[in-house]
Design a protein around this motif. Sequence first.
Motif, mmCIF file in Angstrom:
data_model
loop_
_atom_site.group_PDB
_atom_site.id
_atom_site.type_symbol
_atom_site.label_atom_id
_atom_site.label_comp_id
_atom_site.label_asym_id
_atom_site.label_seq_id
_atom_site.Cartn_x
_atom_site.Cartn_y
_atom_site.Cartn_z
ATOM 1 N N GLN A 1 0.821 -1.189 0.000
ATOM 2 C CA GLN A 1 0.000 0.000 0.000
ATOM 3 C C GLN A 1 0.865 1.253 0.000
ATOM 4 O OE1 GLN A 1 -2.920 1.547 0.089
ATOM 5 N NE2 GLN A 1 -4.556 0.104 0.566
ATOM 6 N N VAL A 2 0.458 2.208 -0.806
ATOM 7 C CA VAL A 2 1.079 3.514 -0.863
ATOM 8 C C VAL A 2 -0.004 4.551 -0.632
ATOM 9 C CG1 VAL A 2 2.272 5.190 -2.316
ATOM 10 C CG2 VAL A 2 2.926 2.775 -2.388
ATOM 11 N N SER A 25 3.906 7.817 1.230
ATOM 12 C CA SER A 25 4.411 6.921 2.258
ATOM 13 C C SER A 25 3.979 5.498 1.937
ATOM 14 C CB SER A 25 3.918 7.332 3.649
ATOM 15 O OG SER A 25 2.511 7.269 3.731
ATOM 16 N N GLY A 26 4.633 4.544 2.571
ATOM 17 C CA GLY A 26 4.328 3.150 2.347
ATOM 18 C C GLY A 26 5.499 2.416 1.732
ATOM 19 N N ARG A 27 5.187 1.337 1.071
ATOM 20 C CA ARG A 27 6.220 0.500 0.473
ATOM 21 C C ARG A 27 6.627 1.090 -0.875
ATOM 22 N NH1 ARG A 27 7.962 -4.491 1.776
ATOM 23 N NH2 ARG A 27 6.200 -4.737 3.217
ATOM 24 N N ILE A 28 7.715 1.838 -0.869
ATOM 25 C CA ILE A 28 8.162 2.570 -2.050
ATOM 26 C C ILE A 28 9.636 2.312 -2.287
ATOM 27 C CG2 ILE A 28 8.492 4.835 -3.091
ATOM 28 C CD1 ILE A 28 6.167 5.811 -1.281
ATOM 29 N N PHE A 29 9.953 1.823 -3.455
ATOM 30 C CA PHE A 29 11.328 1.739 -3.911
ATOM 31 C C PHE A 29 11.669 2.930 -4.804
ATOM 32 C CE2 PHE A 29 14.185 0.445 -7.424
ATOM 33 C CZ PHE A 29 15.371 0.372 -6.688
ATOM 34 N N SER A 101 7.401 -0.844 -5.816
ATOM 35 C CA SER A 101 7.679 -1.195 -4.432
ATOM 36 C C SER A 101 9.064 -1.793 -4.230
ATOM 37 C CB SER A 101 6.622 -2.172 -3.906
ATOM 38 O OG SER A 101 6.620 -3.371 -4.671
ATOM 39 N N ARG A 102 9.627 -2.376 -5.265
ATOM 40 C CA ARG A 102 10.966 -2.950 -5.217
ATOM 41 C C ARG A 102 11.451 -3.162 -6.647
ATOM 42 N NH1 ARG A 102 10.528 -8.690 -5.764
ATOM 43 N NH2 ARG A 102 8.360 -9.411 -5.532
#
Length: 121
Positions: A1-2, A25-29, A101-102
């Motif tokens: 989630q972002v 914010s959240g899972r961010i690459f 996210s990655r």
Amino acid sequence: QVQLVESGGGLVQAGESLTLSCAASGRIFLIDVWAWYRQAPGNQRELVGTSTSGGNTDYVDSVKGRFTIFRDNAKKTVYLQMNSLKPEDTAVYYCAADVSSRPGVLLSTYWGQGTQVTVSS
């Protein structure tokens, strides 16, 4: 989630300035492209401008020379500086971000909640 959280909207008089912010914010690459859109009542959503991860920006003709997009990659935040505002700039402004996210994960687009900008004459 972002999550994208916008702030900075308000009521101003023509000729004045506002700066909008949008924090991710959240899972961010990686945030590849930031974009600002706006939608006035009865109108289609309009792309106002974009900012690439390389720092290049583009703007719709109606705001060129007046609006500027800045991004702070460390803070995962983008800003829309709006100068010399006109009544026709009145709209709900939305930020959007293309996020991975990655490494190797497909980019997905996330949207802010919108913030109202009203410019009186």
